[in-house]
Motif scaffolding. Structure first.
Motif, PDB file in Angstrom:
ATOM      1  N   MET A 115      -2.765  -2.972  -3.844  1.00 59.31           N
ATOM      2  CA  MET A 115      -1.630  -2.951  -3.131  1.00 59.31           C
ATOM      3  C   MET A 115      -1.237  -1.643  -2.687  1.00 59.31           C
ATOM      4  SD  MET A 115       2.185  -4.418  -3.676  1.00 59.31           S
ATOM      5  CE  MET A 115       1.674  -6.078  -4.199  1.00 59.31           C
ATOM      6  N   SER A 116      -1.123  -1.156  -1.120  1.00 58.77           N
ATOM      7  CA  SER A 116      -0.889  -0.014  -0.782  1.00 58.77           C
ATOM      8  C   SER A 116       0.512   0.346  -0.950  1.00 58.77           C
ATOM      9  CB  SER A 116      -1.087  -0.019   0.737  1.00 58.77           C
ATOM     10  OG  SER A 116      -0.306  -0.822   1.561  1.00 58.77           O
ATOM     11  N   ILE A 117       0.788   1.634  -0.746  1.00 56.08           N
ATOM     12  CA  ILE A 117       2.094   2.178  -1.007  1.00 56.08           C
ATOM     13  C   ILE A 117       3.190   1.600   0.045  1.00 56.08           C
ATOM     14  CG2 ILE A 117       1.814   4.191   0.353  1.00 56.08           C
ATOM     15  CD1 ILE A 117       3.657   5.684  -1.391  1.00 56.08           C
ATOM     16  N   LEU A 118       2.558   1.231   1.129  1.00 54.92           N
ATOM     17  CA  LEU A 118       3.619   0.838   2.072  1.00 54.92           C
ATOM     18  C   LEU A 118       3.962  -0.440   1.734  1.00 54.92           C
ATOM     19  CD1 LEU A 118       4.806   1.698   4.871  1.00 54.92           C
ATOM     20  CD2 LEU A 118       2.874   0.463   6.219  1.00 54.92           C
ATOM     21  N   GLN A 119       2.864  -1.387   1.515  1.00 56.09           N
ATOM     22  CA  GLN A 119       3.107  -2.944   0.800  1.00 56.09           C
ATOM     23  C   GLN A 119       3.868  -2.989  -0.426  1.00 56.09           C
ATOM     24  OE1 GLN A 119      -1.206  -4.014   0.226  1.00 56.09           O
ATOM     25  NE2 GLN A 119      -0.975  -5.140   2.190  1.00 56.09           N
ATOM     26  N   ARG A 120       4.004  -2.101  -1.273  1.00 54.36           N
ATOM     27  CA  ARG A 120       4.965  -1.859  -2.495  1.00 54.36           C
ATOM     28  C   ARG A 120       6.263  -1.747  -1.990  1.00 54.36           C
ATOM     29  NH1 ARG A 120       2.102  -1.183  -7.589  1.00 54.36           N
ATOM     30  NH2 ARG A 120      -0.144  -0.610  -7.165  1.00 54.36           N
ATOM     31  N   HIS A 121       6.527  -0.823  -1.090  1.00 58.42           N
ATOM     32  CA  HIS A 121       7.821  -0.498  -0.403  1.00 58.42           C
ATOM     33  C   HIS A 121       8.228  -1.676   0.285  1.00 58.42           C
ATOM     34  CE1 HIS A 121       8.941   3.714  -1.857  1.00 58.42           C
ATOM     35  NE2 HIS A 121       7.403   3.833  -1.928  1.00 58.42           N
ATOM     36  N   PHE A 122       7.563  -2.319   1.050  1.00 52.77           N
ATOM     37  CA  PHE A 122       7.979  -3.731   1.488  1.00 52.77           C
ATOM     38  C   PHE A 122       8.616  -4.600   0.643  1.00 52.77           C
ATOM     39  CE2 PHE A 122       6.020  -2.831   5.855  1.00 52.77           C
ATOM     40  CZ  PHE A 122       7.264  -3.106   6.426  1.00 52.77           C
ATOM     41  N   LEU A 123       7.788  -4.928  -0.527  1.00 54.50           N
ATOM     42  CA  LEU A 123       8.271  -5.754  -1.545  1.00 54.50           C
ATOM     43  C   LEU A 123       9.576  -5.108  -2.377  1.00 54.50           C
ATOM     44  CD1 LEU A 123       7.589  -8.283  -3.295  1.00 54.50           C
ATOM     45  CD2 LEU A 123       6.342  -6.555  -4.815  1.00 54.50           C
ATOM     46  N   LEU A 124       9.738  -3.914  -2.414  1.00 53.48           N
ATOM     47  CA  LEU A 124      10.833  -3.242  -2.933  1.00 53.48           C
ATOM     48  C   LEU A 124      12.105  -3.522  -1.958  1.00 53.48           C
ATOM     49  CD1 LEU A 124      12.126  -1.559  -4.937  1.00 53.48           C
ATOM     50  CD2 LEU A 124      11.475   0.486  -3.393  1.00 53.48           C
ATOM     51  N   GLY A 125      11.560  -3.320  -0.667  1.00 53.03           N
ATOM     52  CA  GLY A 125      12.795  -3.867   0.370  1.00 53.03           C
ATOM     53  C   GLY A 125      13.329  -5.305   0.034  1.00 53.03           C
ATOM     54  N   ILE A 126      12.065  -6.071  -0.218  1.00 53.44           N
ATOM     55  CA  ILE A 126      12.622  -7.659  -0.168  1.00 53.44           C
ATOM     56  C   ILE A 126      13.528  -7.731  -1.385  1.00 53.44           C
ATOM     57  CG2 ILE A 126      11.798  -9.849  -0.445  1.00 53.44           C
ATOM     58  CD1 ILE A 126       9.535  -9.226   1.216  1.00 53.44           C
ATOM     59  N   ILE A 127      13.089  -7.337  -2.467  1.00 49.87           N
ATOM     60  CA  ILE A 127      14.040  -7.212  -3.762  1.00 49.87           C
ATOM     61  C   ILE A 127      15.309  -6.625  -3.488  1.00 49.87           C
ATOM     62  CG2 ILE A 127      14.011  -6.660  -6.309  1.00 49.87           C
ATOM     63  CD1 ILE A 127      10.835  -6.722  -6.205  1.00 49.87           C
ATOM     64  N   THR A 128      15.326  -5.408  -2.782  1.00 53.95           N
ATOM     65  CA  THR A 128      16.626  -4.757  -2.556  1.00 53.95           C
ATOM     66  C   THR A 128      17.693  -5.803  -1.781  1.00 53.95           C
ATOM     67  OG1 THR A 128      15.487  -2.684  -2.763  1.00 53.95           O
ATOM     68  CG2 THR A 128      17.654  -2.668  -1.510  1.00 53.95           C
ATOM     69  N   ALA A 129      17.012  -6.316  -0.826  1.00 54.73           N
ATOM     70  CA  ALA A 129      17.816  -7.554   0.238  1.00 54.73           C
ATOM     71  C   ALA A 129      18.227  -8.545  -0.771  1.00 54.73           C
ATOM     72  CB  ALA A 129      16.921  -7.718   1.343  1.00 54.73           C
ATOM     73  N   PHE A 130      17.325  -8.641  -1.574  1.00 53.51           N
ATOM     74  CA  PHE A 130      18.098  -9.942  -2.210  1.00 53.51           C
ATOM     75  C   PHE A 130      19.149  -9.649  -3.342  1.00 53.51           C
ATOM     76  CE2 PHE A 130      17.888 -12.638  -6.273  1.00 53.51           C
ATOM     77  CZ  PHE A 130      17.967 -13.859  -5.956  1.00 53.51           C
ATOM     78  N   ILE A 131      18.926  -8.578  -3.972  1.00 53.96           N
ATOM     79  CA  ILE A 131      20.065  -7.850  -4.892  1.00 53.96           C
ATOM     80  C   ILE A 131      21.313  -7.476  -4.156  1.00 53.96           C
ATOM     81  CG2 ILE A 131      20.683  -6.200  -6.444  1.00 53.96           C
ATOM     82  CD1 ILE A 131      17.677  -6.100  -7.138  1.00 53.96           C
ATOM     83  N   SER A 132      21.240  -7.133  -2.914  1.00 52.85           N
ATOM     84  CA  SER A 132      22.352  -6.568  -2.163  1.00 52.85           C
ATOM     85  C   SER A 132      22.839  -7.761  -1.519  1.00 52.85           C
ATOM     86  CB  SER A 132      21.988  -5.777  -1.026  1.00 52.85           C
ATOM     87  OG  SER A 132      20.854  -6.567   0.001  1.00 52.85           O
ATOM     88  N   PHE A 133      22.326  -8.935  -1.424  1.00 58.70           N
ATOM     89  CA  PHE A 133      23.044 -10.258  -0.782  1.00 58.70           C
ATOM     90  C   PHE A 133      23.760 -10.888  -2.058  1.00 58.70           C
ATOM     91  CE2 PHE A 133      22.820 -14.817  -0.344  1.00 58.70           C
ATOM     92  CZ  PHE A 133      23.466 -14.947   0.853  1.00 58.70           C
ATOM     93  N   LEU A 134      23.022 -10.747  -3.269  1.00 53.73           N
ATOM     94  CA  LEU A 134      23.896 -11.265  -4.181  1.00 53.73           C
ATOM     95  C   LEU A 134      25.092 -10.454  -4.498  1.00 53.73           C
ATOM     96  CD1 LEU A 134      21.248 -12.119  -6.965  1.00 53.73           C
ATOM     97  CD2 LEU A 134      22.759 -13.989  -5.575  1.00 53.73           C
ATOM     98  N   ALA A 135      24.856  -9.067  -4.419  1.00 61.65           N
ATOM     99  CA  ALA A 135      26.264  -8.335  -4.754  1.00 61.65           C
ATOM    100  C   ALA A 135      27.206  -8.397  -3.631  1.00 61.65           C
ATOM    101  CB  ALA A 135      25.810  -6.771  -4.712  1.00 61.65           C
ATOM    102  N   PHE A 136      26.552  -8.681  -2.191  1.00 60.43           N
ATOM    103  CA  PHE A 136      27.951  -8.914  -1.379  1.00 60.43           C
ATOM    104  C   PHE A 136      28.389 -10.237  -1.588  1.00 60.43           C
ATOM    105  CE2 PHE A 136      28.557 -10.852   2.844  1.00 60.43           C
ATOM    106  CZ  PHE A 136      29.375  -9.970   3.517  1.00 60.43           C
TER     107      PHE A 136
END
Length: 348
Positions: free
Chosen positions: A1-22
């Motif tokens: 997995m490339s670093i760009l793909q890893r950070h995309f996955l990190l972004g999705i996880i961040t979006a999910f966590i931010s949605f729960l927090a919101f």
């Protein structure tokens, strides 16, 4: 997995966590009377819940994208420095990376570069001392014996081959228009004698000159090429620039040139050869190019003593040797040696 793909996955996880927090903050701040209001309230023709989810996902993806691009740039920078280090080029360390971890890596690379440069200086210095020492101890004995062998071969075998070649030319000249069996055999014998002459000249090239004997590399190379041009039916061209060079490096480069020209005479069946000796970008470059029959570099490197000897000589003075050969098109040999000021290093 490339670093760009890893950070995309990190972004999705961040979006999910931010949605729960919101969602938690929203429900604590604005208690719901009915859950249906999350769907009934519209924002840009979208239910409020869907709109909030989309905003969080978009935010997470943007964070992941920009974060991935940033770190990819940092890693590409480090990779570029490693390539320059591998090629022996100087890396400019004027602008340090503001990221602490990357800056530490750059500092370590700078230390490695300094160590490699010192090792190259030491290798060239040792080669210089070794060349001077060996030359003083064995040059006279080896020079006398090789000159004796070269003189005997030149006065006997070479003269006989030349006489045989002249006789064969005289025999085949009146029969140039004929294509009978006898004529073909005579021409084959003539070609074999011609090849034997080239083999003998290559052998004499190995035997003499043994060393530069007080001459510079440029003087020795020009003298060698002029002598070959007078004796070998081959087009020989050269470009040799004048520059200072240490004794040990001179000796190794001259012997590589001898070995390369000898191989061309013996095996290449070339009609022309070009020699280049220049100094560019803190490198000394020796290049020998012929238009001969070529060979398989990988197969010959494993079994040919001459090629291995040239590689070892190049490495011993901190340089690199590359050989590119194409069948029926020719061979190109290039030696690149870092040009270092050993005298200056000794005085530091």
């Amino acid at each position: 997995m490339s670093i760009l793909q890893r950070h995309f996955l990190l972004g999705i996880i961040t979006a999910f966590i931010s949605f729960l927090a919101f969602g938690i903050v929203y429900f604590l701040s604005f208690p719901l009377v009915e859950w249906s209001s999350l769907w009934n309230v519209k924002v840009f023709d979208l239910p409020f819940a869907v709109f909030a989810l989309c905003i969080c996902i978009l935010l997470g993806l943007l964070v992941g994208l920009f974060s991935g691009l940033y770190w990819k740039k940092q890693i590409v920078s480090i990779h570029s420095h490693l390539l320059q280090l591998e090629q022996g080029r100087n890396i400019a360390w004027d602008n340090r990376n503001p990221v602490q971890e990357i800056g530490e890596i750059e500092r370590e690379l700078e230390k490695i570069q300094k160590q490699m440069k010192e090792q190259t200086k030491l290798s060239q210095k040792l080669a210089n001392e070794k060349a001077v020492d060996m030359e003083s101890r064995i040059q006279e004995i080896v020079s006398q014996e090789r000159n004796r062998l070269a003189r005997e071969l030149h006065d006997s075998v070479s003269q006989q081959l030349f006489a045989a070649s002249m006789l064969m030319s005289a025999l085949t000249e009146p029969k140039e228009a004929l294509e009978d069996r006898e004529t073909k055999q005579l021409r084959l014998v003539e070609e074999m004698i011609h090849q034997s002459q080239l083999e003998m000249r290559a052998l004499l090239l190995h035997l003499r000159p043994v060393a530069l004997k007080g001459k510079t590399l440029q003087e020795g190379a020009e003298e060698l090429l002029v002598e070959l041009m007078q004796k070998v039916p081959m087009s020989i061209a050269w470009k040799i620039e004048s520059f200072s060079i240490d004794k040990g490096v001179e000796d190794h480069l001259f012997r590589i040139l001898q070995e390369s020209l000898s191989n061309t005479l013996r095996h290449a069946k070339a009609s022309s050869v070009e020699v280049l000796l220049i100094s560019r970008d803190d490198f000394i470059i020796l290049r020998v190019v012929d238009d001969g029959k070529g060979f398989d570099v990988d197969k010959e490197r494993a079994g040919a003593y001459g090629l291995q000897n040239m590689y070892e000589r190049a490495v011993e003075i901190g340089g690199t040797l590359k050989i590119v050969s194409v069948e029926n098109q020719g061979t190109r040999l290039e030696v690149k040696v870092p040009k270092l000021d050993l005298k200056g290093g000794e005085n530091d």
